[in-house]
Design a protein around this motif. Sequence first.
Motif, PDB file in Angstrom:
ATOM      1  N   PHE A  80       9.873   7.417  10.531  1.00  0.00           N
ATOM      2  CA  PHE A  80       8.620   8.106  10.225  1.00  0.00           C
ATOM      3  C   PHE A  80       8.848   9.267   9.244  1.00  0.00           C
ATOM      4  O   PHE A  80       7.975   9.585   8.438  1.00  0.00           O
ATOM      5  CB  PHE A  80       7.962   8.613  11.508  1.00  0.00           C
ATOM      6  CG  PHE A  80       7.289   7.535  12.306  1.00  0.00           C
ATOM      7  CD1 PHE A  80       6.685   6.446  11.683  1.00  0.00           C
ATOM      8  CD2 PHE A  80       7.238   7.594  13.688  1.00  0.00           C
ATOM      9  CE1 PHE A  80       6.057   5.445  12.419  1.00  0.00           C
ATOM     10  CE2 PHE A  80       6.615   6.606  14.437  1.00  0.00           C
ATOM     11  CZ  PHE A  80       6.021   5.531  13.798  1.00  0.00           C
ATOM     12  N   ARG A  81      10.022   9.889   9.306  1.00  0.00           N
ATOM     13  CA  ARG A  81      10.318  10.958   8.344  1.00  0.00           C
ATOM     14  C   ARG A  81      10.424  10.386   6.940  1.00  0.00           C
ATOM     15  O   ARG A  81       9.937  10.982   5.972  1.00  0.00           O
ATOM     16  CB  ARG A  81      11.634  11.638   8.739  1.00  0.00           C
ATOM     17  CG  ARG A  81      11.940  12.896   7.924  1.00  0.00           C
ATOM     18  CD  ARG A  81      13.189  13.591   8.441  1.00  0.00           C
ATOM     19  NE  ARG A  81      13.186  15.001   8.108  1.00  0.00           N
ATOM     20  CZ  ARG A  81      14.048  15.880   8.603  1.00  0.00           C
ATOM     21  NH1 ARG A  81      14.970  15.488   9.468  1.00  0.00           N
ATOM     22  NH2 ARG A  81      13.993  17.146   8.245  1.00  0.00           N
ATOM     23  N   ALA A  82      11.056   9.217   6.815  1.00  0.00           N
ATOM     24  CA  ALA A  82      11.184   8.596   5.494  1.00  0.00           C
ATOM     25  C   ALA A  82       9.814   8.259   4.917  1.00  0.00           C
ATOM     26  O   ALA A  82       9.542   8.489   3.738  1.00  0.00           O
ATOM     27  CB  ALA A  82      12.050   7.338   5.598  1.00  0.00           C
ATOM     28  N   PHE A  83       8.930   7.740   5.730  1.00  0.00           N
ATOM     29  CA  PHE A  83       7.603   7.347   5.248  1.00  0.00           C
ATOM     30  C   PHE A  83       6.621   8.521   5.234  1.00  0.00           C
ATOM     31  O   PHE A  83       5.510   8.387   4.709  1.00  0.00           O
ATOM     32  CB  PHE A  83       7.046   6.204   6.111  1.00  0.00           C
ATOM     33  CG  PHE A  83       7.641   4.868   5.786  1.00  0.00           C
ATOM     34  CD1 PHE A  83       6.973   3.990   4.949  1.00  0.00           C
ATOM     35  CD2 PHE A  83       8.869   4.475   6.297  1.00  0.00           C
ATOM     36  CE1 PHE A  83       7.521   2.748   4.634  1.00  0.00           C
ATOM     37  CE2 PHE A  83       9.421   3.240   5.995  1.00  0.00           C
ATOM     38  CZ  PHE A  83       8.742   2.372   5.148  1.00  0.00           C
ATOM     39  N   GLY A  84       7.001   9.633   5.846  1.00  0.00           N
ATOM     40  CA  GLY A  84       6.166  10.827   5.797  1.00  0.00           C
ATOM     41  C   GLY A  84       4.876  10.717   6.574  1.00  0.00           C
ATOM     42  O   GLY A  84       3.905  11.409   6.249  1.00  0.00           O
ATOM     43  N   GLY A 142       0.821  -1.208   0.000  1.00  0.00           N
ATOM     44  CA  GLY A 142       0.000   0.000   0.000  1.00  0.00           C
ATOM     45  C   GLY A 142       0.850   1.252   0.000  1.00  0.00           C
ATOM     46  O   GLY A 142       0.546   2.230  -0.693  1.00  0.00           O
ATOM     47  N   PHE A 143       1.943   1.227   0.760  1.00  0.00           N
ATOM     48  CA  PHE A 143       2.836   2.390   0.787  1.00  0.00           C
ATOM     49  C   PHE A 143       3.457   2.628  -0.580  1.00  0.00           C
ATOM     50  O   PHE A 143       3.512   3.757  -1.070  1.00  0.00           O
ATOM     51  CB  PHE A 143       3.934   2.184   1.833  1.00  0.00           C
ATOM     52  CG  PHE A 143       4.988   3.267   1.787  1.00  0.00           C
ATOM     53  CD1 PHE A 143       4.769   4.470   2.424  1.00  0.00           C
ATOM     54  CD2 PHE A 143       6.172   3.084   1.081  1.00  0.00           C
ATOM     55  CE1 PHE A 143       5.729   5.476   2.356  1.00  0.00           C
ATOM     56  CE2 PHE A 143       7.117   4.081   1.009  1.00  0.00           C
ATOM     57  CZ  PHE A 143       6.906   5.284   1.659  1.00  0.00           C
ATOM     58  N   ALA A 144       3.937   1.542  -1.218  1.00  0.00           N
ATOM     59  CA  ALA A 144       4.588   1.682  -2.528  1.00  0.00           C
ATOM     60  C   ALA A 144       3.608   2.240  -3.562  1.00  0.00           C
ATOM     61  O   ALA A 144       3.974   3.068  -4.399  1.00  0.00           O
ATOM     62  CB  ALA A 144       5.137   0.327  -2.981  1.00  0.00           C
ATOM     63  N   ALA A 145       2.355   1.790  -3.503  1.00  0.00           N
ATOM     64  CA  ALA A 145       1.359   2.271  -4.465  1.00  0.00           C
ATOM     65  C   ALA A 145       1.108   3.753  -4.293  1.00  0.00           C
ATOM     66  O   ALA A 145       0.825   4.472  -5.258  1.00  0.00           O
ATOM     67  CB  ALA A 145       0.058   1.484  -4.299  1.00  0.00           C
ATOM     68  N   ARG A 146       1.213   4.244  -3.065  1.00  0.00           N
ATOM     69  CA  ARG A 146       0.868   5.643  -2.817  1.00  0.00           C
ATOM     70  C   ARG A 146       2.062   6.583  -2.906  1.00  0.00           C
ATOM     71  O   ARG A 146       1.976   7.667  -3.466  1.00  0.00           O
ATOM     72  CB  ARG A 146       0.244   5.751  -1.424  1.00  0.00           C
ATOM     73  CG  ARG A 146      -0.121   7.171  -1.088  1.00  0.00           C
ATOM     74  CD  ARG A 146      -1.079   7.259   0.071  1.00  0.00           C
ATOM     75  NE  ARG A 146      -1.518   8.637   0.203  1.00  0.00           N
ATOM     76  CZ  ARG A 146      -2.422   9.039   1.071  1.00  0.00           C
ATOM     77  NH1 ARG A 146      -3.008   8.155   1.830  1.00  0.00           N
ATOM     78  NH2 ARG A 146      -2.757  10.301   1.163  1.00  0.00           N
ATOM     79  N   TRP A 147       3.200   6.177  -2.361  1.00  0.00           N
ATOM     80  CA  TRP A 147       4.330   7.094  -2.235  1.00  0.00           C
ATOM     81  C   TRP A 147       5.535   6.718  -3.091  1.00  0.00           C
ATOM     82  O   TRP A 147       6.525   7.443  -3.093  1.00  0.00           O
ATOM     83  CB  TRP A 147       4.770   7.165  -0.767  1.00  0.00           C
ATOM     84  CG  TRP A 147       3.704   7.650   0.163  1.00  0.00           C
ATOM     85  CD1 TRP A 147       3.046   6.932   1.098  1.00  0.00           C
ATOM     86  CD2 TRP A 147       3.155   8.974   0.228  1.00  0.00           C
ATOM     87  NE1 TRP A 147       2.129   7.698   1.747  1.00  0.00           N
ATOM     88  CE2 TRP A 147       2.174   8.967   1.242  1.00  0.00           C
ATOM     89  CE3 TRP A 147       3.397  10.160  -0.470  1.00  0.00           C
ATOM     90  CZ2 TRP A 147       1.436  10.091   1.565  1.00  0.00           C
ATOM     91  CZ3 TRP A 147       2.661  11.284  -0.135  1.00  0.00           C
ATOM     92  CH2 TRP A 147       1.692  11.249   0.855  1.00  0.00           C
ATOM     93  N   GLY A 148       5.492   5.572  -3.743  1.00  0.00           N
ATOM     94  CA  GLY A 148       6.643   5.183  -4.544  1.00  0.00           C
ATOM     95  C   GLY A 148       7.469   4.125  -3.843  1.00  0.00           C
ATOM     96  O   GLY A 148       7.210   3.751  -2.708  1.00  0.00           O
TER      97      GLY A 148
END
Length: 1292
Positions: free
Chosen positions: A1093-1097, A977-983
């Motif tokens: 958390f900074r990396a994942f925003g 889900g993270f990859a689909a949204r943020w790359g």
Amino acid sequence: MAAAASGPGGFQFAIDRGGTFTDVFARCPGGRVRVLKLLSEDPGYRDAPTEGIRRVLQEERGVAVPRDRPLDASGIEWIRMGTTVATNALLERRGERLALLVTRGFRDLLHIGSQARPRIFDLEVAVPEVLYEEVIEVDERLIPHQPGCRLPGKETLPLLEGSTGASLLVQRPLELSALRRELEGVLARGIRSLAVLLLHSYAWPGHEEQVGALARELGFRHVSLSSAVAAMVRAVPRGYTACADAYLTPCIHRYLESFRAGFAHQLREVPVLFMRSDGGLTPMQHFSGARAILSGPAGGVVGYAVTTYRREDGQPVIGFDMGGTSTDVSRYAGEYEHVFEASTAGVSIQAPQLDINTVAAGGGSRLFFRSGLFVVGPESAGAHPGPACYRKGGPLTVTDANLCLGRLLPEYFPRIFGPGEDQPLCRETAARAFRDLAAHIDAFQAGTGAARQPLSVEEVAMGFVRVANEAMCRPIRALTQARGHDAARHALACFGGAGGQHACAIARALGMSRVFIHKYSGILSAYGLALADVVHEAQTPCALRYEPDAFPRLDQRIAALERECRDALQAQGFTGEQIRTEAFLHLRYQGTDCALMCSAKGHPPTPQSCRAGDFHAAFTSRYLTEFGFTIPDRPVMVDDVRVRGTGSSGISCETPLAPSGKPARVETVTRCYFEEGYLETPVFLLEELACDHAVPGPAIIIDKNSTIVVEPGCTASLTRFGDVCIAVGSGPPRPVGPHLDAVQLSIFSHRFMSIAEQMGRILQRTAISTNIKERLDFSCALFGPDGGLVSNAPHIPVHLGAMQETVQFQICNLGDDLREGDVILSNHPCAGGSHLPDLTVITPVFWPGMPKPVFFVASRGHHADIGGITPGSMPPHSKALREEGAVFVSFKLVKDGVFQEEAVTAALMAPSRVPGCSGSRNLQDNLSDLRAQVAANQKGIQLVTELIRLHGLPVVQAYMAHIQANAEVAVREMLKGFAARWGTAVEAEDRMDDGSPIRLRVQVDPREGSAVFDFSGSGPEVYGNCNAPRAITLSALIYCLRCMVGQDIPLNQGCLAPVRVLIPKGSILDPSPEAAVVGGNVLTSQRVVDVIFRAFGVCAASQGCMNNVTFGNERVGYYETVAGGAGAGPRWHGRSGVHTHMTNTRITDPEILEQRYPVVLQRFELRRGSGGAGRCRGGDGVIRELLFREDVVLSVLSERRAVRPYGLRGGGPGAPGLNLLLRRDGRTINLGAKTSVPVEPGDVFRLQTPGGGGFGSPEDGGDPEDTAEPPAPRSFAERGSVFEYRRAQETV
């Protein structure tokens, strides 16, 4: 119903006004009993209890009683009521407008509270808001008198004698003139209710009483003084209680006025009694907010206690009240079990309350299938839209599952469902939803390669019922086994609308042989009111030792409180013969916080005791039962003296049934689904059964208000009074294979977690140190044969996953030298340790015929001291590991079954050989706690062994692997889900205050749902103690993954299976074996979380520090961590004054701090404006000032004093922290982030903690970004000792 032998002269009404229904139990003249159930809110009448009384009077008298006229109360003998008015007002925040008056410097004390967040994995720290609108700070200050105090000018301070026996100094006299002006302003703004909290007022209430007199003179309608509402030490819960009282009591009074208005002459001649939270009745005029929280549920506890408990055999009883949104569980063994502080809706109430444990599993609990697991609750469908079968578009619930299994019969329910509220329950709607869910489950299992037959609707529904049952068994185990009681010895008293469908299965799972369901189980809370006694309690604080010199004073206090109780009950019409009093002392060992409220019942007086009884014997006996040991040479302290006076009404409402002499009539036969599949199931009506009838299972018994399912292998019979008693058989064995079954996976998940929880309870019971017994700074865990984590409890962030590294290190390091009868002790960072005070005890478990361990259990506990250069083994300036205390790599604590006391003592004292260091300063506590850890491991072994004997070793080991695979699936789905949204690639960097970088690059594979976390580029090992062992980084990573998954998943080895972690050797995150690491555990761990958390925003940086403060001298030592600001997120503002991420430690209450340590807490308030600006603001840090009364050494270990907590997406950074020393000569000195300094009496340490970062540019405006669905609110209030224990475990 036949009349009782001697009925009342007038009408007697017992009424439970609940949130949805109002239950009425009425005894009419002559003994006839009437039972009603009506809606609590209905446009057809003004007040439900009044309407219930009106209907009974009209039908019994045969004369029309109009609704629009006051009722004639002349024939009413008494009215007894329980009500949820107070609870609902608290839950919905609909109480009276309120202002708080508090000692200057503490305006935010109740906002900060314990400083712990309620749910450790929620990035949005959602804490119920305070009850007051405004705060007025009062100029006054009392401080405890201390013989060794050397404060400048203390000789001139007035000395007061406190009610506890201890003395106090008036550091600042009360100033009323300015307060008068501020109170006039509050009145002008329309606020008429006040709560007053002045520090140490429990011991000397004079200042509060003067403030209260002024407020009443000015015209405030309600004033709650904390010293009057809850005269017990600890300012925070006492302040919450005063606020709750001021917030709720006016609501209660308005309701009482409205209720009285429905009767002629305002019920002046009718005794009206209300149920309090402690299970006793009190006159209407004495019913107050702080004592009303459990008014409704308390009646049910009294009901089952009086009707189910048999004094002749003493079989204890578990109360099981299953409602729509939640289930209440309690215990009765001849005495009511009380707690004296408990939380409801985020507010701690310091008053006697029955120990009623509410858990999130009711008929309306929602059903989910998540990542391969069947999940029940905690979300509830509520009354609207309700379950799917209510025909209003609601979700699937436990009720739907029972309907689809044939356990609920729609034809016996009223036609009140659907949009027009005129249709029956709809089985087809529920079945259709289950078919859709079954298709989803089948598709998921096909995707995982699990080959099995498609699931039927019934198999899915049955699976959810079994998972719900297991969820409800966990708190019952915690209430019994965790306290040294055998659950199987109890009877299960079932009441509430939904419990009858689950009672047999739950009793069977717990090994119980008897289920008792009273004939009035559907209205048992109302019936309990009719049986309850009238209670008057009196209590006073105390600060005496329990010793012969104090006995005369204790006897005087007990006698005075007994007189008060007797006078109050005699004023209500009770005779001397009807009144009983029981004295209690609130006792604890000196130097501990674990106080027990003890009665001397069963312990008659001796020449060496008080006249009221041998309280010391009672205390040591109960302490031994609850904790497994006593501390013979330790003085016992008396914190409070309490007397409970009881006026017995002597009411008996039981009417015996006549035997029928013929077989029970079968109403109909239906098909009902059980473990064996569909079975022909006869249906009986309870009203047609007689005391000579026995109903073998399977069967269904229908009552007006509930449905009872008698499972196969069980037999129901009726008692002579018409109550249902079910003999529970063992049931057919259900074979479980090693292949993955989603239902069994959910059940094993609960069972494995329960094992870890019970290990923790044994450790807490048998440990002796404050850190483990009271602060609960420990974790217990279960591991598979490869050392991979299966389950651990509690979820202390800094322990997550770290023990797995320790166990796997021992497997590699010891190899074949791991033998049966060995127990390993380890704490070295290179062996998976976090920091040296965290000692891990590991037990390998062997099985006949298996050459290697088949599983492992381990417990990790924080020991208060294991030597090193400073007391507490947390030095701020250590440069090498050997300066931080004793070191263990693979030490055999037990060898061939023998505890190696001599060898471990030598190892604990070994640091004394290092220059400037000491060996352990608490050796006996170390040894006792290590033995407790071994005992906890043995409990885990016993419980897993029982599972293996039940299911076989291959099945248990298979499900250990299945649970790990399930966690892996959840993390993979999150990463996809993270990859689909943020790359697929993100990176971040942050720096420690010394400039050391922490760098992270994350590469996500969107197809596999895997990721590489690469910390290459992070700074080298530092010359100091901020080096973090590799296990710390893994713990931080598991914590972050769990937060980002956003739902409960098993926290085990599987979380890291999709993740490859690269940490450069020799870096600050994987230092050399001799590097100092104590700061890495408490500081660098927070920075690792911020970087992830900074990396994942996902959110801005929180304070990024634990603000470790230590002070002490040769006489005393103290350690605390202090809250700061939480980071903001895309849709939330950061919480102010709270602990974040890798810590959740509670702060010591100001009154306890000042009573036991040579300091005065001058200020503890929010540091306004320290949170970062943004569309969503960061939380503010706090300001905390300590005034020292003796010479001590002050040590500070902190971060974020130079590098500010970052904001995200245009949000501003939080303010950095600041550590200042205000010398008594007027100098102000910046201490820096890490220091140790001697301080003198009169010096002040001012700690200003960092704020959290903001999220989004302040110029953007608008509402917080709706980036995801907010979590569904919990529609029930968890409460009770089991909840408080779990919450305490998560606050270390």
